[in-house]
Design a protein around this motif. Structure first.
Motif, PDB file in Angstrom:
ATOM      1  N   ASP A 116       2.605   3.413 -14.672  1.00  0.00           N
ATOM      2  CA  ASP A 116       1.742   3.737 -15.809  1.00  0.00           C
ATOM      3  C   ASP A 116       1.306   5.203 -15.847  1.00  0.00           C
ATOM      4  OD1 ASP A 116       2.000   1.135 -16.595  1.00  0.00           O
ATOM      5  OD2 ASP A 116       0.007   0.516 -15.936  1.00  0.00           O
ATOM      6  N   PRO A 117       0.672   5.727 -14.788  1.00  0.00           N
ATOM      7  CA  PRO A 117       0.171   7.102 -14.886  1.00  0.00           C
ATOM      8  C   PRO A 117       1.270   8.139 -14.730  1.00  0.00           C
ATOM      9  CG  PRO A 117      -0.289   6.223 -12.703  1.00  0.00           C
ATOM     10  CD  PRO A 117       0.310   5.094 -13.502  1.00  0.00           C
ATOM     11  N   PRO A 359      10.872   8.487   6.454  1.00  0.00           N
ATOM     12  CA  PRO A 359      11.026   7.282   5.617  1.00  0.00           C
ATOM     13  C   PRO A 359       9.799   6.387   5.628  1.00  0.00           C
ATOM     14  CG  PRO A 359      12.446   7.179   7.562  1.00  0.00           C
ATOM     15  CD  PRO A 359      11.933   8.569   7.485  1.00  0.00           C
ATOM     16  N   PHE A 360       9.093   6.324   6.764  1.00  0.00           N
ATOM     17  CA  PHE A 360       7.864   5.518   6.810  1.00  0.00           C
ATOM     18  C   PHE A 360       6.838   6.062   5.819  1.00  0.00           C
ATOM     19  CE2 PHE A 360       3.501   5.105   8.244  1.00  0.00           C
ATOM     20  CZ  PHE A 360       3.365   3.727   8.314  1.00  0.00           C
ATOM     21  N   GLY A 361       6.639   7.373   5.819  1.00  0.00           N
ATOM     22  CA  GLY A 361       5.665   7.982   4.916  1.00  0.00           C
ATOM     23  C   GLY A 361       6.030   7.788   3.461  1.00  0.00           C
ATOM     24  N   ILE A 362       7.306   7.959   3.146  1.00  0.00           N
ATOM     25  CA  ILE A 362       7.760   7.761   1.767  1.00  0.00           C
ATOM     26  C   ILE A 362       7.457   6.338   1.305  1.00  0.00           C
ATOM     27  CG2 ILE A 362       9.783   7.644   0.256  1.00  0.00           C
ATOM     28  CD1 ILE A 362      11.015   9.870   2.045  1.00  0.00           C
ATOM     29  N   GLU A 363       7.788   5.368   2.153  1.00  0.00           N
ATOM     30  CA  GLU A 363       7.589   3.965   1.794  1.00  0.00           C
ATOM     31  C   GLU A 363       6.110   3.636   1.612  1.00  0.00           C
ATOM     32  OE1 GLU A 363       8.538   0.153   0.706  1.00  0.00           O
ATOM     33  OE2 GLU A 363       9.895   1.863   1.017  1.00  0.00           O
ATOM     34  N   ALA A 364       5.268   4.131   2.526  1.00  0.00           N
ATOM     35  CA  ALA A 364       3.837   3.830   2.448  1.00  0.00           C
ATOM     36  C   ALA A 364       3.214   4.415   1.187  1.00  0.00           C
ATOM     37  CB  ALA A 364       3.131   4.374   3.690  1.00  0.00           C
ATOM     38  N   ILE A 365       3.564   5.646   0.849  1.00  0.00           N
ATOM     39  CA  ILE A 365       2.955   6.297  -0.315  1.00  0.00           C
ATOM     40  C   ILE A 365       3.477   5.695  -1.613  1.00  0.00           C
ATOM     41  CG2 ILE A 365       2.668   8.494  -1.548  1.00  0.00           C
ATOM     42  CD1 ILE A 365       3.031   9.796   1.318  1.00  0.00           C
ATOM     43  N   THR A 366       4.763   5.395  -1.692  1.00  0.00           N
ATOM     44  CA  THR A 366       5.292   4.811  -2.924  1.00  0.00           C
ATOM     45  C   THR A 366       4.670   3.438  -3.190  1.00  0.00           C
ATOM     46  OG1 THR A 366       7.220   3.990  -1.678  1.00  0.00           O
ATOM     47  CG2 THR A 366       7.493   6.032  -2.889  1.00  0.00           C
ATOM     48  N   ARG A 367       4.483   2.659  -2.138  1.00  0.00           N
ATOM     49  CA  ARG A 367       3.838   1.350  -2.315  1.00  0.00           C
ATOM     50  C   ARG A 367       2.404   1.529  -2.828  1.00  0.00           C
ATOM     51  NH1 ARG A 367       4.436  -2.060   3.055  1.00  0.00           N
ATOM     52  NH2 ARG A 367       5.126  -0.121   4.002  1.00  0.00           N
ATOM     53  N   PHE A 368       1.706   2.493  -2.262  1.00  0.00           N
ATOM     54  CA  PHE A 368       0.323   2.710  -2.692  1.00  0.00           C
ATOM     55  C   PHE A 368       0.278   3.175  -4.144  1.00  0.00           C
ATOM     56  CE2 PHE A 368      -3.299   5.639  -3.244  1.00  0.00           C
ATOM     57  CZ  PHE A 368      -4.331   4.707  -3.107  1.00  0.00           C
ATOM     58  N   PHE A 369       1.154   4.098  -4.526  1.00  0.00           N
ATOM     59  CA  PHE A 369       1.156   4.581  -5.902  1.00  0.00           C
ATOM     60  C   PHE A 369       1.512   3.458  -6.884  1.00  0.00           C
ATOM     61  CE2 PHE A 369       1.704   9.489  -5.377  1.00  0.00           C
ATOM     62  CZ  PHE A 369       0.437   9.548  -4.825  1.00  0.00           C
ATOM     63  N   HIS A 370       2.389   2.559  -6.487  1.00  0.00           N
ATOM     64  CA  HIS A 370       2.696   1.410  -7.355  1.00  0.00           C
ATOM     65  C   HIS A 370       1.429   0.579  -7.602  1.00  0.00           C
ATOM     66  CE1 HIS A 370       6.945   1.375  -8.357  1.00  0.00           C
ATOM     67  NE2 HIS A 370       7.249   1.753  -7.130  1.00  0.00           N
ATOM     68  N   SER A 371       0.537   0.536  -6.616  1.00  0.00           N
ATOM     69  CA  SER A 371      -0.687  -0.255  -6.753  1.00  0.00           C
ATOM     70  C   SER A 371      -1.661   0.373  -7.750  1.00  0.00           C
ATOM     71  CB  SER A 371      -1.381  -0.412  -5.389  1.00  0.00           C
ATOM     72  OG  SER A 371      -2.041   0.768  -4.996  1.00  0.00           O
ATOM     73  N   LEU A 372      -1.441   1.649  -8.097  1.00  0.00           N
ATOM     74  CA  LEU A 372      -2.320   2.337  -9.033  1.00  0.00           C
ATOM     75  C   LEU A 372      -1.895   2.102 -10.482  1.00  0.00           C
ATOM     76  CD1 LEU A 372      -2.612   5.811  -7.230  1.00  0.00           C
ATOM     77  CD2 LEU A 372      -4.126   3.841  -7.036  1.00  0.00           C
ATOM     78  N   SER A 373      -0.755   1.476 -10.680  1.00  0.00           N
ATOM     79  CA  SER A 373      -0.203   1.282 -12.024  1.00  0.00           C
ATOM     80  C   SER A 373      -0.971   0.191 -12.767  1.00  0.00           C
ATOM     81  CB  SER A 373       1.269   0.925 -11.935  1.00  0.00           C
ATOM     82  OG  SER A 373       1.863   0.920 -13.211  1.00  0.00           O
TER      83      SER A 373
END
Length: 373
Positions: A116-117, A359-373
């Motif tokens: 969304d954002p 890869p761990f950092g990428i996965e953790a941040i992308t999951r969190f950003f998806h939660s902001l949608s």
């Protein structure tokens, strides 16, 4: 593109560390990478040697920011790695190559998967000095695309991969460089009465500076004054006409920083009188405290605590300095530590982060950003 491929990007970036506002090769590398991505939802703007990249969201009703710093340090690398720095006397000894690679991985994901954002990725120069964040906040690009909330990470060698550490409120200290130049009168060692010895004056000043913390700072309000370098004189039988002290000040409040500087200035004035010399004080680069927004930090912590494979640590504040504080002064957000499990710490010539943190950092941040949608 799989997350592990960003390890190779990290190695490319590791080879080309550059000092603040001289990140020309790094900026060129980033721009080349962005040009390889689908352009339909991308907007790219440059600022000095930095880059802003906006990824359009499906709603675009707000902007979520993510910052990665770009510069290296003037340290001769001693890792012996096959992808060690190709720039003599320069090294990514603070992990900014890791920071950029993770940001690129997150950006690439959201070019492919819309949320969304809008997302604004800020690749910021000169974190190590003189402090690019404060200047970047004043740029026209930031004024146009100012995020509603913003995030950043810093690698943490002391934590193993899989660890994310942060807290509500104050995370990093206020910091200031400290340079004090003393000028007296030089002369022959056999005639000290005809001179004003600046090595002796500097020695007295160093001793007095230790009282700034022990006798002038509230013991419940942490502060540090460190003199890391003293230079003075030319040869053993000439009394030194000049001396220079170089150090750092760190406090957990802006008020304490002002008080410490006031006391340092008073002591230096006393040295001028006592040793009949002149002095100049230069505070160099000053970084504002990193203060995490409490509501955003709680949301981030609660999310990460639910994630499989993430070890969330609520950590203590540190005397580390980070110019991300200037961004958080104006935009609510959060910084967190990312474990990289290195035997050597930040700013060390043998720092060697565990690359599986990418890869761990990428996965953790992308999951969190998806939660902001």
């Amino acid at each position: 593109m799989v997350h592990s491929s960003f390890i190779n990007i990290r190695r490319d970036l590791h080879k080309i560390p550059e000092q603040g506002f001289m990140e020309f090769k790094t900026q060129s590398y980033l721009l080349d990478y962005f040009s390889s991505l689908p352009q339909e939802r991308l907007e790219i703007k440059t600022w000095k040697t930095g880059v802003f990249v906006k990824v359009k969201g499906s709603q675009g009703d707000r902007i979520v920011g993510y910052r990665a710093d770009m510069d290296g340090l003037p340290i001769e690398e001693q890792t012996g790695l096959p992808f060690r720095s190709s720039h003599k006397g320069m090294m990514h000894a603070c992990g900014h190559d890791m920071h950029m690679s993770i940001a690129l991985g997150v950006l690439t994901h959201f070019v492919q998967y819309e949320i969304d954002p809008d997302l604004l990725f800020i690749f910021q120069p000169a974190e190590e000095g003189p402090g690019g964040a404060e200047l970047m906040m004043k740029s026209e690009q930031m004024k146009e695309w100012k995020p509603d909330e913003i995030y950043a990470l810093h690698i943490a060698p002391e934590y193993p991969v899989g660890t994310i550490a942060t807290k509500e409120g104050l995370l990093f200290a206020n910091t200031s460089e400290l340079f004090i130049d003393l000028t007296g009168k030089g002369g022959h060692a056999a005639f000290p009465h005809e001179t004003k010895d600046m090595v002796v004056a500097a020695a007295h000043l160093i001793t007095q500076l230790q009282t700034v913390i022990s006798r002038n700072t509230d013991p419940l309000d942490s502060a540090v004054v460190t003199i890391g370098k003293l230079t003075g004189g030319t040869v053993q039988n000439i009394i030194a006409e000049t001396a220079r002290l170089e150090g750092t000040i760190r406090t957990l409040s802006a008020e304490a920083m002002a008080k410490v500087k006031h006391r340092i200035e008073a002591l230096v004035r006393g040295i001028e009188i006592g040793f009949e010399c002149s002095t100049v004080i230069d505070y160099g680069s000053n970084y504002y405290q990193v203060n995490n927004d409490s509501a955003i930090a709680r949301r981030f912590i609660e999310f990460m605590e639910r994630q499989e494979g993430v070890q969330l640590v609520v950590c203590k504040e540190a005397m580390t300095g980070e110019d991300f504080g200037y961004i958080l002064k104006e935009i609510p957000g959060l910084m967190f530590w990312l474990g990289v499990g290195s035997d050597y710490g930040l700013h060390h010539a043998k720092l060697n982060p565990d690359e599986s943190a990418v890869p761990f950092g990428i996965e953790a941040i992308t999951r969190f950003f998806h939660s902001l949608s």
